[in-house]
Design an enzyme around this catalytic site. Structure first.
Site, PDB file in Angstrom:
ATOM      1  N   LYS A 296       0.856  -1.293   0.197  1.00 15.79           N
ATOM      2  CA  LYS A 296       0.009  -0.267  -0.041  1.00 15.79           C
ATOM      3  C   LYS A 296       0.803   1.320   0.083  1.00 15.79           C
ATOM      4  O   LYS A 296       2.096   1.363   0.670  1.00 15.79           O
ATOM      5  CB  LYS A 296      -0.794  -0.120   1.398  1.00 15.79           C
ATOM      6  CG  LYS A 296      -1.976   0.651   1.197  1.00 15.79           C
ATOM      7  CD  LYS A 296      -3.272   0.077   0.369  1.00 15.79           C
ATOM      8  CE  LYS A 296      -4.467   1.050   0.398  1.00 15.79           C
ATOM      9  NZ  LYS A 296      -5.623   0.318  -0.331  1.00 15.79           N
TER      10      LYS A 296
ATOM     11  N   ASP B  55      -7.147   4.385  -4.625  1.00 14.91           N
ATOM     12  CA  ASP B  55      -7.590   4.392  -3.258  1.00 14.91           C
ATOM     13  C   ASP B  55      -8.296   5.698  -3.014  1.00 14.91           C
ATOM     14  O   ASP B  55      -8.381   6.418  -3.985  1.00 14.91           O
ATOM     15  CB  ASP B  55      -6.619   3.734  -2.087  1.00 14.91           C
ATOM     16  CG  ASP B  55      -7.289   3.563  -0.893  1.00 14.91           C
ATOM     17  OD1 ASP B  55      -8.037   2.560  -0.915  1.00 14.91           O
ATOM     18  OD2 ASP B  55      -7.204   4.368   0.071  1.00 14.91           O
TER      19      ASP B  55
HETATM   20  P1  NAP Z   1     -12.948   7.867  -2.801  1.00 14.18           P
HETATM   21  O1  NAP Z   1     -13.307   7.876  -4.153  1.00 14.18           O
HETATM   22  O2  NAP Z   1     -11.732   8.981  -2.624  1.00 14.18           O
HETATM   23  O3  NAP Z   1     -14.036   8.247  -1.852  1.00 14.18           O
HETATM   24  C1  NAP Z   1     -13.627   8.359  -0.381  1.00 14.18           C
HETATM   25  C2  NAP Z   1     -15.205   8.850   0.254  1.00 14.18           C
HETATM   26  O4  NAP Z   1     -15.002   8.590   1.486  1.00 14.18           O
HETATM   27  C3  NAP Z   1     -15.485  10.101  -0.137  1.00 14.18           C
HETATM   28  O5  NAP Z   1     -16.836  10.180  -0.101  1.00 14.18           O
HETATM   29  C4  NAP Z   1     -14.850  10.983   1.125  1.00 14.18           C
HETATM   30  O6  NAP Z   1     -15.218  12.166   1.338  1.00 14.18           O
HETATM   31  C5  NAP Z   1     -15.061   9.766   2.330  1.00 14.18           C
HETATM   32  N1  NAP Z   1     -14.060  10.058   3.363  1.00 14.18           N
HETATM   33  C6  NAP Z   1     -12.485  10.070   2.970  1.00 14.18           C
HETATM   34  N2  NAP Z   1     -11.997  10.361   4.316  1.00 14.18           N
HETATM   35  C7  NAP Z   1     -13.020  10.446   5.172  1.00 14.18           C
HETATM   36  C8  NAP Z   1     -13.126  10.803   6.549  1.00 14.18           C
HETATM   37  N3  NAP Z   1     -11.898  10.883   7.209  1.00 14.18           N
HETATM   38  N4  NAP Z   1     -14.351  10.886   7.375  1.00 14.18           N
HETATM   39  C9  NAP Z   1     -15.444  10.657   6.572  1.00 14.18           C
HETATM   40  N5  NAP Z   1     -15.557  10.652   5.220  1.00 14.18           N
HETATM   41  C10 NAP Z   1     -14.415  10.339   4.454  1.00 14.18           C
HETATM   42  O7  NAP Z   1     -12.370   6.552  -2.254  1.00 14.18           O
HETATM   43  P2  NAP Z   1     -12.670   5.131  -2.440  1.00 14.18           P
HETATM   44  O8  NAP Z   1     -11.787   4.422  -3.586  1.00 14.18           O
HETATM   45  O9  NAP Z   1     -14.363   5.320  -2.629  1.00 14.18           O
HETATM   46  O10 NAP Z   1     -12.277   4.409  -0.872  1.00 14.18           O
HETATM   47  C11 NAP Z   1     -13.331   4.501   0.043  1.00 14.18           C
HETATM   48  C12 NAP Z   1     -12.804   3.218   0.977  1.00 14.18           C
HETATM   49  O11 NAP Z   1     -12.758   2.123   0.185  1.00 14.18           O
HETATM   50  C13 NAP Z   1     -11.567   3.302   1.656  1.00 14.18           C
HETATM   51  O12 NAP Z   1     -11.646   2.733   2.777  1.00 14.18           O
HETATM   52  C14 NAP Z   1     -10.432   2.444   0.658  1.00 14.18           C
HETATM   53  O13 NAP Z   1      -9.303   2.109   1.241  1.00 14.18           O
HETATM   54  C15 NAP Z   1     -11.535   1.374   0.180  1.00 14.18           C
HETATM   55  N6  NAP Z   1     -11.208   0.354  -0.919  1.00 14.18           N
HETATM   56  C16 NAP Z   1     -11.207   1.005  -1.884  1.00 14.18           C
HETATM   57  C17 NAP Z   1     -10.893   0.172  -3.214  1.00 14.18           C
HETATM   58  C18 NAP Z   1     -10.852   0.946  -4.418  1.00 14.18           C
HETATM   59  O14 NAP Z   1     -10.909   0.198  -5.569  1.00 14.18           O
HETATM   60  N7  NAP Z   1     -10.967   2.277  -4.707  1.00 14.18           N
HETATM   61  C19 NAP Z   1     -10.802  -1.030  -2.832  1.00 14.18           C
HETATM   62  C20 NAP Z   1     -11.004  -1.576  -1.732  1.00 14.18           C
HETATM   63  C21 NAP Z   1     -11.104  -0.744  -0.736  1.00 14.18           C
HETATM   64  P3  NAP Z   1     -14.694  13.436   1.171  1.00 14.18           P
HETATM   65  O15 NAP Z   1     -14.871  13.905  -0.299  1.00 14.18           O
HETATM   66  O16 NAP Z   1     -15.187  14.521   2.171  1.00 14.18           O
HETATM   67  O17 NAP Z   1     -13.132  13.232   1.527  1.00 14.18           O
END
Ligand code: NAP
Length: 451
Positions: free
Chosen positions: A130, A170
Site C-alpha cells: 500500500k 484508493d
Molecule cells: P474516494 O473515491 O476517494 O471516496 C472516499 C469517500 O469517503 C469520499 O466520499 C470521502 O469524502 C469519504 N471520506 C474519506 N475520508 C473520510 C473521513 N476521514 N471521514 C469521512 N468521510 C471520509 O475513495 P474510495 O476509493 O471510494 O475508497 C473508499 C474506501 O474503500 C477506503 O476505505 C478504501 O481504502 C476502500 N477501498 C477502495 C478500493 C478501490 O478500488 N477504490 C478497493 C478496496 C477498498 P470527502 O470527499 O469529504 O473526502
C-alpha cells in the site's frame, strides 16, 4: 486453551506495539487478525516455530520519500510519499495508493497488512502493499494534481514494476491520478507495461475496474443474505461515502431491487427517504467526479433529502448497511443503533470502517457481518485481472470481467463460510476471512524458507 490464546495475543501485541510506536490503526488491524488466528497457530506448532505471523506483521520493505512540487502560485510545496511493500510470498506487491491529508506510515501499514490477506483470498497471485501521501487533492487544480503525481512517481518508479510492485487507486486516487502517474512512469522507464492498475480503457485499463469494489461488495452481501434466504429486493440500504466505492455499490443495489437512502462525505450525510434513484445517482457521480463538489449539495437539489451536518448515516433505519468511506467510521454506538433499528447485514466496502467495539456488537448479535478484507476484495481482484490482460496484451469485455468478478466473490464467500462456521451454524466471516487468507501465504512462506 483460552488462557494460552490470550497469553499469545497479549505477547504478540506487546511486541508489535513496542516495535511500531504511535501506529494505532496498525495495532487495530493486527490485533483483529492475531485474535482470530491464535487458536489455529497454537494448534500448528510449525507456524509458531517459524514465526510466520510475526514475520507477516513486519513489512518486507518501507520506502519513504520527499515529494516537492510547485503550486499554481509558483510556491514550493513539500509532501511525504510512502510505499509499504508488506509481503511478496505469493506474488508481486499489489495495493492502492491513497492521497489524503491524514495519511501516515501507521495507516498505510494497516492497509498493507490487510491487503496481504485480502489478495490471498482472491486466489490470484498477488502479494500485498500500500502507498500514498499526505497530499490533499481537495481544492487543487488539475495542473497541481498533475505536478504532484509526476513528482510522486519520479521517486516511486525506482521501486515498482510489472513483476515487482503494481499500485492502484484508493481514497483520493481515481482515474485522473492513476493516468498522470502512469504517464510519468512510462516516460521515465521507457516501457509500456501493466505497472499500475485502474488505468483508462484506452491505455491498458480493464473494463469494470472502476465499478469492481462497489459491485463486489454488493455481490458479497448478496451471498451473505442468501444464506438466510434473503435478498436485496425491497431492502432499505444505508451507504456511507460518496466516492468510487459508494457510487458503484449504490448502482448495484439499485439493480438488485434495493432502496438506498443515505450517502456521506467528510462534512456529513444526506438522508433521502424516497430513495436515491438512478437519475439522482448520476447527479452524484457528476457532482463528485467532475465538479468535485460536496454531498451537501444533493440535499439542496432534492427537497426529499435532509443534510445531517457532521453526522454519519448510521441512525437511518435500514436492513443493510454498506460502510464505503474510510476507517473507523462506524463505532459501537452506531452498531447498536443499526442492530436495534433492524439491520441484518453489514458488508464493508471500505477498509476497517467498523471499530472493534462495532464488530463485537455485530458478532454478538449474530447479524451477517462481512469484513472489508473479504467484502471489498473485488477491486483488487479486477486489478489482478487487469494485470493478466496487460500481460496477454488483450482486453476482455465487461461481461467477461463481471462473470469472473462474481465467481471470485462467491469463492471468497464460500471460503469464509468453510473456515468461519461455528457449531451452532453461525458464520463468523472475520475468522473465516483471516484463516482462509492466511493459510496460502503461510504455506508459501514456509516453503520459501527463512526470507
Ligand atoms: P474516494 O473515491 O476517494 O471516496 C472516499 C469517500 O469517503 C469520499 O466520499 C470521502 O469524502 C469519504 N471520506 C474519506 N475520508 C473520510 C473521513 N476521514 N471521514 C469521512 N468521510 C471520509 O475513495 P474510495 O476509493 O471510494 O475508497 C473508499 C474506501 O474503500 C477506503 O476505505 C478504501 O481504502 C476502500 N477501498 C477502495 C478500493 C478501490 O478500488 N477504490 C478497493 C478496496 C477498498 P470527502 O470527499 O469529504 O473526502
Amino acid at each position: 486453551m483460552k488462557n494460552q490464546v490470550s497469553r499469545y495475543v497479549d505477547d504478540f501485541m506487546a511486541g508489535v506495539i513496542a516495535r511500531n510506536p504511535a501506529e494505532p490503526e496498525f495495532y487495530q488491524a493486527v490485533h483483529e487478525v492475531v485474535e482470530s488466528l491464535a487458536p489455529f497457530i497454537i494448534e500448528n506448532p510449525v507456524l509458531m516455530k517459524n514465526k510466520i505471523l510475526e514475520r507477516m506483521a513486519e513489512p518486507e520493505r518501507v520506502i519513504m520519500f520527499r515529494v516537492p512540487w510547485l503550486d499554481d502560485r509558483g510556491e514550493v510545496q513539500i509532501n511525504r510519499g510512502f510505499r509499504v511493500q508488506m509481503n511478496s510470498a505469493i506474488g508481486p506487491y499489489k495495493g492502492g495508493i491513497r492521497f489524503h491529508a491524514s495519511v501516515n506510515l501507521g495507516i498505510l501499514k494497516f492497509l498493507a497488512f490487510e491487503q496481504v490477506l485480502k489478495n490471498s483470498l482472491t486466489s490470484l497471485p498477488m502479494g500485498g502493499g500500500k502507498g500514498g501521501s499526505d497530499f490533499n487533492p481537495k481544492g487543487k487544480s488539475d495542473n497541481e494534481v498533475m505536478k504532484f503525481c509526476q513528482s510522486f512517481m519520479t521517486e516511486l518508479q525506482r521501486h515498482i514494476g510489472p513483476n515487482t510492485d503494481v499500485p492502484a487507486g484508493d481514497i483520493g486516487v481515481g482515474g485522473r491520478e492513476v493516468a498522470y502517474m502512469y504517464g510519468q512512469y512510462k516516460r521515465l522507464r521507457n516501457e509500456f507495461t501493466g505497472t499500475l492498475t485502474g488505468k483508462g480503457l484506452d491505455f491498458g485499463g480493464s473494463p469494470l475496474r472502476p465499478e469492481a469494489t462497489g459491485y463486489g461488495t454488493v455481490y458479497f452481501a448478496k451471498e451473505m443474505l442468501q444464506t438466510r434466504n434473503e435478498s436485496f429486493k425491497g431492502k432499505t440500504v444505508a451507504v456511507s461515502g460518496s466516492g468510487n466505492v459508494a457510487q458503484y455499490a449504490v448502482e448495484k443495489v439499485l439493480e438488485m431491487g434495493g432502496k438506498v437512502v443515505t450517502l456521506s462525505d467528510s462534512n456529513g450525510s444526506i438522508y433521502d427517504p424516497e430513495g436515491i434513484t438512478k437519475e439522482k445517482l448520476e447527479y452524484v457521480m457528476v457532482l463528485k467526479n467532475a465538479i468535485r463538489g460536496r454531498i451537501k449539495e444533493y440535499a439542496e437539489k432534492y427537497p426529499s433529502a435532509e443534510f445531517w451536518e457532521n453526522e454519519r448515516p448510521w441512525k437511518a433505519k435500514c436492513d443493510v448497511a454498506l460502510p464505503c468511506a474510510t476507517q473507523n467510521e462506524l463505532n459501537g454506538d452506531d452498531a447498536l443503533k443499526l442492530v436495534e433499528n433492524g439491520c441484518i447485514c453489514v458488508a464493508e466496502g471500505a477498509n476497517m470502517p467498523s471499530t472493534p467495539e462495532a464488530v463485537k456488537v455485530f458478532l454478538e448479535r449474530k447479524i451477517l457481518f462481512g469484513p472489508g478484507k473479504a467484502a471489498n476484495a473485488g477491486g483488487v481482484a479486477v486489478s489482478g485481472l487487469e494485470m493478466s490482460q496487460n500481460s496477454m496484451r488483450l482486453q476482455w469485455t465487461a461481461q467477461e470481467v463481471d462473470e469472473k468478478l462474481q465467481s471470485i466473490m462467491k469463492n471468497i464467500h464460500d471460503a469464509c463460510v468453510k473456515n468461519g462456521k461455528s457449531a451452532d451454524g453461525f458464520v463468523n466471516y472475520v475468522n473465516g476471512a483471516n484463516i482462509s487468507g492466511f493459510t496460502k501465504v503461510a504455506n508459501a512462506m514456509l516453503a520459501q524458507g527463512l526470507v
